[in-house]
Design a protein around this motif. Structure first.
Motif, PDB file in Angstrom:
ATOM      1  N   LEU A 101      10.142  -7.328  -8.286  1.00  0.00           N
ATOM      2  CA  LEU A 101       9.312  -6.545  -9.194  1.00  0.00           C
ATOM      3  C   LEU A 101       9.930  -5.165  -9.383  1.00  0.00           C
ATOM      4  O   LEU A 101      10.539  -4.621  -8.466  1.00  0.00           O
ATOM      5  N   LEU A 102       9.750  -4.612 -10.564  1.00  0.00           N
ATOM      6  CA  LEU A 102      10.181  -3.251 -10.844  1.00  0.00           C
ATOM      7  C   LEU A 102       8.920  -2.439 -11.109  1.00  0.00           C
ATOM      8  O   LEU A 102       8.199  -2.694 -12.086  1.00  0.00           O
ATOM      9  N   LEU A 103       8.639  -1.477 -10.217  1.00  0.00           N
ATOM     10  CA  LEU A 103       7.406  -0.705 -10.254  1.00  0.00           C
ATOM     11  C   LEU A 103       7.609   0.599 -11.020  1.00  0.00           C
ATOM     12  O   LEU A 103       8.614   1.293 -10.823  1.00  0.00           O
ATOM     13  N   PHE A 104       6.620   0.935 -11.856  1.00  0.00           N
ATOM     14  CA  PHE A 104       6.647   2.164 -12.644  1.00  0.00           C
ATOM     15  C   PHE A 104       5.520   3.051 -12.128  1.00  0.00           C
ATOM     16  O   PHE A 104       4.347   2.704 -12.247  1.00  0.00           O
ATOM     17  N   CYS A 105       5.880   4.213 -11.576  1.00  0.00           N
ATOM     18  CA  CYS A 105       4.964   4.965 -10.718  1.00  0.00           C
ATOM     19  C   CYS A 105       4.670   6.357 -11.264  1.00  0.00           C
ATOM     20  O   CYS A 105       4.927   6.661 -12.423  1.00  0.00           O
ATOM     21  N   ASP A 106       4.116   7.201 -10.403  1.00  0.00           N
ATOM     22  CA  ASP A 106       3.775   8.561 -10.816  1.00  0.00           C
ATOM     23  C   ASP A 106       5.032   9.426 -10.856  1.00  0.00           C
ATOM     24  O   ASP A 106       6.019   9.166 -10.181  1.00  0.00           O
ATOM     25  N   GLY A 107       4.964  10.468 -11.688  1.00  0.00           N
ATOM     26  CA  GLY A 107       6.082  11.393 -11.813  1.00  0.00           C
ATOM     27  C   GLY A 107       7.292  10.824 -12.539  1.00  0.00           C
ATOM     28  O   GLY A 107       8.327  11.480 -12.623  1.00  0.00           O
TER      29      GLY A 107
ATOM     30  N   ASP B  64       0.882  -1.161   0.000  1.00  0.00           N
ATOM     31  CA  ASP B  64       0.000   0.000   0.000  1.00  0.00           C
ATOM     32  C   ASP B  64       0.918   1.208   0.000  1.00  0.00           C
ATOM     33  O   ASP B  64       1.393   1.644   1.036  1.00  0.00           O
ATOM     34  N   SER B  65       1.199   1.723  -1.186  1.00  0.00           N
ATOM     35  CA  SER B  65       2.170   2.792  -1.341  1.00  0.00           C
ATOM     36  C   SER B  65       1.462   4.135  -1.456  1.00  0.00           C
ATOM     37  O   SER B  65       0.251   4.239  -1.262  1.00  0.00           O
ATOM     38  N   GLU B  66       2.218   5.171  -1.783  1.00  0.00           N
ATOM     39  CA  GLU B  66       1.654   6.500  -1.995  1.00  0.00           C
ATOM     40  C   GLU B  66       1.720   6.844  -3.473  1.00  0.00           C
ATOM     41  O   GLU B  66       2.556   6.327  -4.208  1.00  0.00           O
ATOM     42  N   GLY B  67       0.843   7.743  -3.908  1.00  0.00           N
ATOM     43  CA  GLY B  67       0.847   8.162  -5.295  1.00  0.00           C
ATOM     44  C   GLY B  67       0.060   7.195  -6.152  1.00  0.00           C
ATOM     45  O   GLY B  67      -1.103   6.913  -5.900  1.00  0.00           O
ATOM     46  N   ALA B  68       0.710   6.659  -7.183  1.00  0.00           N
ATOM     47  CA  ALA B  68       0.077   5.702  -8.083  1.00  0.00           C
ATOM     48  C   ALA B  68       1.149   4.799  -8.670  1.00  0.00           C
ATOM     49  O   ALA B  68       2.293   5.213  -8.860  1.00  0.00           O
ATOM     50  N   ILE B  69       0.777   3.560  -8.933  1.00  0.00           N
ATOM     51  CA  ILE B  69       1.657   2.613  -9.624  1.00  0.00           C
ATOM     52  C   ILE B  69       0.950   2.217 -10.904  1.00  0.00           C
ATOM     53  O   ILE B  69      -0.164   1.704 -10.874  1.00  0.00           O
ATOM     54  N   GLY B  70       1.594   2.466 -12.050  1.00  0.00           N
ATOM     55  CA  GLY B  70       0.934   2.232 -13.323  1.00  0.00           C
ATOM     56  C   GLY B  70       1.255   0.914 -13.977  1.00  0.00           C
ATOM     57  O   GLY B  70       0.546   0.469 -14.882  1.00  0.00           O
ATOM     58  N   GLY B  71       2.329   0.256 -13.559  1.00  0.00           N
ATOM     59  CA  GLY B  71       2.716  -1.008 -14.167  1.00  0.00           C
ATOM     60  C   GLY B  71       3.951  -1.562 -13.490  1.00  0.00           C
ATOM     61  O   GLY B  71       4.579  -0.889 -12.662  1.00  0.00           O
ATOM     62  N   PHE B  72       4.302  -2.780 -13.852  1.00  0.00           N
ATOM     63  CA  PHE B  72       5.502  -3.393 -13.280  1.00  0.00           C
ATOM     64  C   PHE B  72       5.973  -4.508 -14.190  1.00  0.00           C
ATOM     65  O   PHE B  72       5.227  -5.041 -15.013  1.00  0.00           O
ATOM     66  N   THR B  73       7.245  -4.853 -14.034  1.00  0.00           N
ATOM     67  CA  THR B  73       7.823  -6.015 -14.688  1.00  0.00           C
ATOM     68  C   THR B  73       8.420  -6.918 -13.626  1.00  0.00           C
ATOM     69  O   THR B  73       8.581  -6.526 -12.464  1.00  0.00           O
ATOM     70  N   ILE B  74       8.750  -8.142 -14.021  1.00  0.00           N
ATOM     71  CA  ILE B  74       9.484  -9.060 -13.155  1.00  0.00           C
ATOM     72  C   ILE B  74      10.939  -9.054 -13.606  1.00  0.00           C
ATOM     73  O   ILE B  74      11.234  -9.264 -14.786  1.00  0.00           O
ATOM     74  N   GLN B  75      11.837  -8.790 -12.680  1.00  0.00           N
ATOM     75  CA  GLN B  75      13.257  -8.772 -12.980  1.00  0.00           C
ATOM     76  C   GLN B  75      13.819 -10.207 -13.045  1.00  0.00           C
ATOM     77  O   GLN B  75      13.211 -11.158 -12.527  1.00  0.00           O
ATOM     78  N   ASP B  76      14.978 -10.357 -13.655  1.00  0.00           N
ATOM     79  CA  ASP B  76      15.650 -11.654 -13.668  1.00  0.00           C
ATOM     80  C   ASP B  76      15.837 -12.207 -12.263  1.00  0.00           C
ATOM     81  O   ASP B  76      15.778 -13.415 -12.032  1.00  0.00           O
ATOM     82  N   SER B  77      16.059 -11.307 -11.307  1.00  0.00           N
ATOM     83  CA  SER B  77      16.284 -11.705  -9.911  1.00  0.00           C
ATOM     84  C   SER B  77      15.014 -12.188  -9.236  1.00  0.00           C
ATOM     85  O   SER B  77      15.079 -12.786  -8.157  1.00  0.00           O
ATOM     86  N   GLY B  78      13.854 -11.913  -9.835  1.00  0.00           N
ATOM     87  CA  GLY B  78      12.572 -12.271  -9.227  1.00  0.00           C
ATOM     88  C   GLY B  78      11.863 -11.113  -8.569  1.00  0.00           C
ATOM     89  O   GLY B  78      10.662 -11.201  -8.287  1.00  0.00           O
TER      90      GLY B  78
END
Length: 300
Positions: A72-78, A56-70
């Protein structure tokens, strides 16, 4: 897919404002998905039939990928791009902000075969169009497509020579020639003109046979199109705002579909207005399977 249309089942009744971005994590055998404006990250466990909110973060999260390491990489606001692990939470941002995106946010993203990430942004409140960026593995950003009319779903053709890209406000899905060596996009052609269809193209995926499955926001369905753009099938949902679809499970033979209660960036609606399943995560057997999504390899 032939015969009678399959019936989707609610598997996580999260009542999301804007459920989006479902992605199957094969290491954990779970489906992660988002409630974008609430900045909530959910995890659904098909084996247990249970779900939980894990961030439960702040702002907004618009998408994510799974890294090779396992992780998640989150793509957020701003323009913020930030890793997250179940064990340790949020890590240090890879990108703190993107010039010109202070009033916008990332929307839909996809990793490419080399571990780069294509990541699109929303239009600004003042009406400035969005941009499709390419995030290189070293963390640098470049512009892949300018003047985007609400960046949305992305999907690679099985031969890895084409990238499908939905622009929701333009009511079209484009197909670009994709250069795997450089990540370059060129020779745009209209794959699907949706201007006369019910709803607007949103998130999408490509199945194991190379057919494209877009979700239709305010169209209450997902649909299957062959590579020449011919519609082959539709699956309807008890929700007007169907937002994204992905394949998951050990054999990638189950489709997971997100829906929404809210009208984009506006206030959350009601199920009387939006449908009995609005805001839920659905599972459905489409009679065709998918393939694993590529993993990102961004230096964190």
């Amino acid at each position: 897919m032939t015969g009678e249309s399959p019936t989707p089942d609610v598997v996580a009744d999260t009542r999301c404002h804007t459920g989006e971005g479902p992605l199957y994590h094969p290491d954990e055998a779970v489906v992660y998905f988002l409630d974008i404006p609430e900045a909530d990250l959910y995890r659904y466990d098909p084996a247990e039939g249970s779900h939980e909110r894990v961030l439960d973060s702040e702002g907004a999260i618009g998408g994510f990928t799974i890294q090779d390491s396992g992780e998640l990489l989150l793509f957020c606001d701003g323009g913020r791009i930030q890793p997250w692990r179940p064990e340790s939470g949020l890590g240090e941002p890879v990108v703190d902000a993107v010039d010109g995106e202070a009033e916008s946010r990332f929307n839909d993203v996809i990793a490419d075969p080399r571990g780069r990430v294509f990541c699109g942004t929303m239009p600004t409140p003042e009406g400035e169009p969005g941009t499709l960026y390419r995030l290189e593995t070293d963390g640098s950003l470049s512009v892949a497509v300018e003047d985007v009319r609400l960046s949305n779903g992305l999907g690679f053709a099985p031969d890895r020579r084409s990238l499908y890209f939905a622009e929701t406000e333009a009511d079209r899905i484009s197909r670009y020639r994709y250069d795997q060596a450089t990540g370059g996009l060129s020779d745009r052609e209209t794959f699907l003109d949706a201007s006369d269809l019910a709803g607007h193209p949103d998130g999408m995926t490509v199945d194991a046979e190379g057919c494209v499955w877009p979700a239709f926001w305010d169209g209450g369905r997902i649909a299957r199109y062959d590579p020449d753009g011919t519609e082959l099938a539709q699956v309807e949902f008890p929700a007007k705002k169907v937002s994204a679809v992905t394949f998951g499970g050990p054999d990638y033979d189950t489709a997971y579909v997100t829906t929404a209660l809210g009208p984009g960036e506006g206030p959350k609606g009601t199920r009387e207005e939006e449908g009995d399943g609005a805001g839920a995560l659905f599972a459905v057997d489409l009679g065709v399977g998918g393939v694993p999504e590529f993993r990102s390899r961004i230096e964190c």
